[in-house]
Write a protein that holds these residues in place. Structure first.
Motif, PDB file in Angstrom:
ATOM      1  N   VAL A 122      35.038  50.977  63.176  1.00  0.00           N
ATOM      2  CA  VAL A 122      36.352  51.340  62.631  1.00  0.00           C
ATOM      3  C   VAL A 122      36.874  50.215  61.744  1.00  0.00           C
ATOM      4  O   VAL A 122      37.363  50.455  60.632  1.00  0.00           O
ATOM      5  CB  VAL A 122      37.357  51.624  63.767  1.00  0.00           C
ATOM      6  CG1 VAL A 122      38.770  51.835  63.203  1.00  0.00           C
ATOM      7  CG2 VAL A 122      36.928  52.845  64.565  1.00  0.00           C
ATOM      8  N   ILE A 123      36.762  48.973  62.226  1.00  0.00           N
ATOM      9  CA  ILE A 123      37.208  47.810  61.452  1.00  0.00           C
ATOM     10  C   ILE A 123      36.417  47.711  60.152  1.00  0.00           C
ATOM     11  O   ILE A 123      36.985  47.508  59.071  1.00  0.00           O
ATOM     12  CB  ILE A 123      37.055  46.506  62.262  1.00  0.00           C
ATOM     13  CG1 ILE A 123      37.936  46.553  63.522  1.00  0.00           C
ATOM     14  CG2 ILE A 123      37.401  45.301  61.400  1.00  0.00           C
ATOM     15  CD1 ILE A 123      39.407  46.668  63.237  1.00  0.00           C
ATOM     16  N   PHE A 124      35.092  47.858  60.263  1.00  0.00           N
ATOM     17  CA  PHE A 124      34.236  47.741  59.079  1.00  0.00           C
ATOM     18  C   PHE A 124      34.625  48.769  58.022  1.00  0.00           C
ATOM     19  O   PHE A 124      34.842  48.418  56.851  1.00  0.00           O
ATOM     20  CB  PHE A 124      32.759  47.928  59.465  1.00  0.00           C
ATOM     21  CG  PHE A 124      31.853  48.037  58.265  1.00  0.00           C
ATOM     22  CD1 PHE A 124      31.376  46.902  57.632  1.00  0.00           C
ATOM     23  CD2 PHE A 124      31.484  49.290  57.760  1.00  0.00           C
ATOM     24  CE1 PHE A 124      30.554  47.002  56.516  1.00  0.00           C
ATOM     25  CE2 PHE A 124      30.659  49.391  56.656  1.00  0.00           C
ATOM     26  CZ  PHE A 124      30.204  48.242  56.020  1.00  0.00           C
ATOM     27  N   PHE A 125      34.717  50.035  58.411  1.00  0.00           N
ATOM     28  CA  PHE A 125      34.997  51.079  57.425  1.00  0.00           C
ATOM     29  C   PHE A 125      36.430  51.011  56.910  1.00  0.00           C
ATOM     30  O   PHE A 125      36.685  51.368  55.750  1.00  0.00           O
ATOM     31  CB  PHE A 125      34.679  52.453  58.006  1.00  0.00           C
ATOM     32  CG  PHE A 125      33.210  52.761  58.033  1.00  0.00           C
ATOM     33  CD1 PHE A 125      32.508  52.984  56.856  1.00  0.00           C
ATOM     34  CD2 PHE A 125      32.519  52.811  59.238  1.00  0.00           C
ATOM     35  CE1 PHE A 125      31.150  53.243  56.880  1.00  0.00           C
ATOM     36  CE2 PHE A 125      31.160  53.080  59.261  1.00  0.00           C
ATOM     37  CZ  PHE A 125      30.469  53.297  58.079  1.00  0.00           C
ATOM     38  N   SER A 126      37.353  50.549  57.711  1.00  0.00           N
ATOM     39  CA  SER A 126      38.729  50.364  57.239  1.00  0.00           C
ATOM     40  C   SER A 126      38.775  49.302  56.147  1.00  0.00           C
ATOM     41  O   SER A 126      39.426  49.481  55.106  1.00  0.00           O
ATOM     42  CB  SER A 126      39.642  49.968  58.402  1.00  0.00           C
ATOM     43  OG  SER A 126      39.698  50.992  59.367  1.00  0.00           O
ATOM     44  N   VAL A 127      38.081  48.189  56.387  1.00  0.00           N
ATOM     45  CA  VAL A 127      38.009  47.120  55.386  1.00  0.00           C
ATOM     46  C   VAL A 127      37.253  47.605  54.152  1.00  0.00           C
ATOM     47  O   VAL A 127      37.652  47.321  53.008  1.00  0.00           O
ATOM     48  CB  VAL A 127      37.328  45.861  55.981  1.00  0.00           C
ATOM     49  CG1 VAL A 127      37.080  44.819  54.893  1.00  0.00           C
ATOM     50  CG2 VAL A 127      38.181  45.282  57.100  1.00  0.00           C
ATOM     51  N   TYR A 128      36.176  48.347  54.374  1.00  0.00           N
ATOM     52  CA  TYR A 128      35.358  48.849  53.268  1.00  0.00           C
ATOM     53  C   TYR A 128      36.168  49.791  52.366  1.00  0.00           C
ATOM     54  O   TYR A 128      36.114  49.692  51.136  1.00  0.00           O
ATOM     55  CB  TYR A 128      34.134  49.568  53.832  1.00  0.00           C
ATOM     56  CG  TYR A 128      33.118  49.985  52.797  1.00  0.00           C
ATOM     57  CD1 TYR A 128      32.592  49.069  51.900  1.00  0.00           C
ATOM     58  CD2 TYR A 128      32.665  51.301  52.729  1.00  0.00           C
ATOM     59  CE1 TYR A 128      31.652  49.436  50.950  1.00  0.00           C
ATOM     60  CE2 TYR A 128      31.720  51.683  51.783  1.00  0.00           C
ATOM     61  CZ  TYR A 128      31.219  50.753  50.899  1.00  0.00           C
ATOM     62  OH  TYR A 128      30.296  51.128  49.955  1.00  0.00           O
ATOM     63  N   ILE A 129      36.936  50.683  52.979  1.00  0.00           N
ATOM     64  CA  ILE A 129      37.786  51.604  52.221  1.00  0.00           C
ATOM     65  C   ILE A 129      38.818  50.832  51.402  1.00  0.00           C
ATOM     66  O   ILE A 129      39.071  51.154  50.227  1.00  0.00           O
ATOM     67  CB  ILE A 129      38.487  52.599  53.178  1.00  0.00           C
ATOM     68  CG1 ILE A 129      37.468  53.583  53.744  1.00  0.00           C
ATOM     69  CG2 ILE A 129      39.612  53.340  52.458  1.00  0.00           C
ATOM     70  CD1 ILE A 129      37.989  54.398  54.907  1.00  0.00           C
ATOM     71  N   PHE A 130      39.406  49.803  52.020  1.00  0.00           N
ATOM     72  CA  PHE A 130      40.385  48.973  51.301  1.00  0.00           C
ATOM     73  C   PHE A 130      39.735  48.268  50.108  1.00  0.00           C
ATOM     74  O   PHE A 130      40.309  48.213  49.010  1.00  0.00           O
ATOM     75  CB  PHE A 130      41.001  47.945  52.246  1.00  0.00           C
ATOM     76  CG  PHE A 130      41.857  46.926  51.548  1.00  0.00           C
ATOM     77  CD1 PHE A 130      43.121  47.268  51.089  1.00  0.00           C
ATOM     78  CD2 PHE A 130      41.381  45.637  51.341  1.00  0.00           C
ATOM     79  CE1 PHE A 130      43.907  46.328  50.421  1.00  0.00           C
ATOM     80  CE2 PHE A 130      42.159  44.693  50.672  1.00  0.00           C
ATOM     81  CZ  PHE A 130      43.425  45.036  50.213  1.00  0.00           C
ATOM     82  N   LEU A 131      38.540  47.721  50.307  1.00  0.00           N
ATOM     83  CA  LEU A 131      37.847  47.019  49.226  1.00  0.00           C
ATOM     84  C   LEU A 131      37.481  47.967  48.085  1.00  0.00           C
ATOM     85  O   LEU A 131      37.550  47.590  46.909  1.00  0.00           O
ATOM     86  CB  LEU A 131      36.592  46.332  49.766  1.00  0.00           C
ATOM     87  CG  LEU A 131      36.824  45.124  50.677  1.00  0.00           C
ATOM     88  CD1 LEU A 131      35.497  44.607  51.234  1.00  0.00           C
ATOM     89  CD2 LEU A 131      37.546  44.017  49.929  1.00  0.00           C
ATOM     90  N   LEU A 132      37.088  49.195  48.424  1.00  0.00           N
ATOM     91  CA  LEU A 132      36.792  50.185  47.386  1.00  0.00           C
ATOM     92  C   LEU A 132      38.036  50.477  46.548  1.00  0.00           C
ATOM     93  O   LEU A 132      37.954  50.595  45.319  1.00  0.00           O
ATOM     94  CB  LEU A 132      36.272  51.478  48.028  1.00  0.00           C
ATOM     95  CG  LEU A 132      34.849  51.442  48.587  1.00  0.00           C
ATOM     96  CD1 LEU A 132      34.581  52.683  49.427  1.00  0.00           C
ATOM     97  CD2 LEU A 132      33.830  51.338  47.457  1.00  0.00           C
TER      98      LEU A 132
END
Length: 300
Positions: A122-132
């Motif tokens: 969850v943390i990884f994909f939340s950060v990934y979405i923000f970076l995108l």
């Protein structure tokens, strides 16, 4: 009725074009092949394919990247109208409000699915979405950091699988470095291809700020750097028949550099970009050549 059906079909293809469904499909194949032959080579193929957690990770990655394409399309609509007018006309068949609605829905679904794997996911994909989002909104407009971020974002879906399997073998990092350099080269060629639109919309990419000559020199340097992991993989690791892919890559880039320095018009860079996309797709399917005997055994 026929007109209504036609509108639905057009909207479907428009949205498919926006999220670049073909790229998503290639990513799914790449993640599974990397899992089977690089990240978890000791686990039977059947167990990898039927791993529900891996399926959720791959699906979450696809949703996140699809949403990334949507937000990128949202911010780049004016630039793309200059660089890719025909594709933009198809993309614009779906309204901006609809795109944003799909964008938020995909992100929400991505995080929900990741929660079934682990809180770390969850943390990884939340950060990934923000970076995108940050890349599409801000970072892509700046030289060097835009190219670096784009290359990192393209490799991060493989990082989450790497973390999932906890395999820290050096060969994985060498493969990752090769992929990072290959994508960086593609991003720079894409910047050369989109130079006119980037300049018109004040995107401060490397070709816009430093010119085409400097960009060609930088691409040439990255190509020479790319030969290092290719040489290491060919000579120091057992990568099966995939070694022929890396041999082909070296020969390909020799011809690529010659063509690059003789390129003048936009269609020249479009051709080079398409060749690079072909090389990336070829590399993805070549992963299965690492252990082709296991593939044949499992299939037949």
């Amino acid at each position: 009725m026929a007109s209504g059906s036609r509108k639905i079909i057009l909207k479907f293809f428009s949205l498919f074009s926006v999220v670049r469904g073909y790229n998503i499909l290639v990513l799914v194949i790449a993640q599974y092949l990397a899992s089977m032959f690089i990240m978890a080579p000791d686990i039977p193929i059947r167990d990898v394919v039927l791993d529900s957690n891996l399926f959720l990770i791959v699906l979450s990655s696809s949703l996140a990247i699809a949403s990334g394409y949507i937000i990128n399309n949202f911010y780049d609509s004016e630039k793309d109208l200059i660089n890719r007018p025909q594709k933009t006309l198809l993309d614009n068949y779906v309204s901006q409000n609809t795109k944003l609605g799909v964008y938020f829905s995909l992100n929400f679904l991505c995080v929900i699915l990741a929660s079934y794997v682990a809180f770390k996911a969850v943390i990884f994909f939340s950060v990934y979405i923000f970076l995108l989002w940050l890349y599409s909104h801000k970072l892509k407009k700046y030289p060097f950091i835009g190219t670096l971020t784009a290359s990192l974002l393209a490799t991060l879906p493989f990082f989450i699988i790497f973390v999932y399997y906890q395999n820290f073998a050096p060969v994985i990092f060498i493969h990752a470095f090769f992929l990072f350099l290959l994508i960086s080269i593609r991003e720079l060629v894409k910047d050369l291809e989109n130079l006119r639109g980037d300049f018109a919309q004040s995107y401060y990419t490397i070709p816009v700020i430093y010119g085409t000559q400097f960009t060609r020199k930088l691409i040439t340097f990255l190509v020479l750097l790319l030969f290092i992991p290719a040489f290491i993989l060919i000579n120091f690791y057992d990568i099966g028949l995939m070694l022929y892919y890396f041999v082909f890559t070296v020969l390909f880039f020799i011809a690529f550099i010659i063509k690059l320095w003789n390129s003048i018009h936009r269609h020249d860079y479009v051709l080079l970009h398409n060749f690079l996309k072909f090389l990336i797709v070829l590399g993805i399917f070549s992963i299965a050549l690492i252990d082709i005997q296991q593939v044949i055994k499992r299939l037949f």
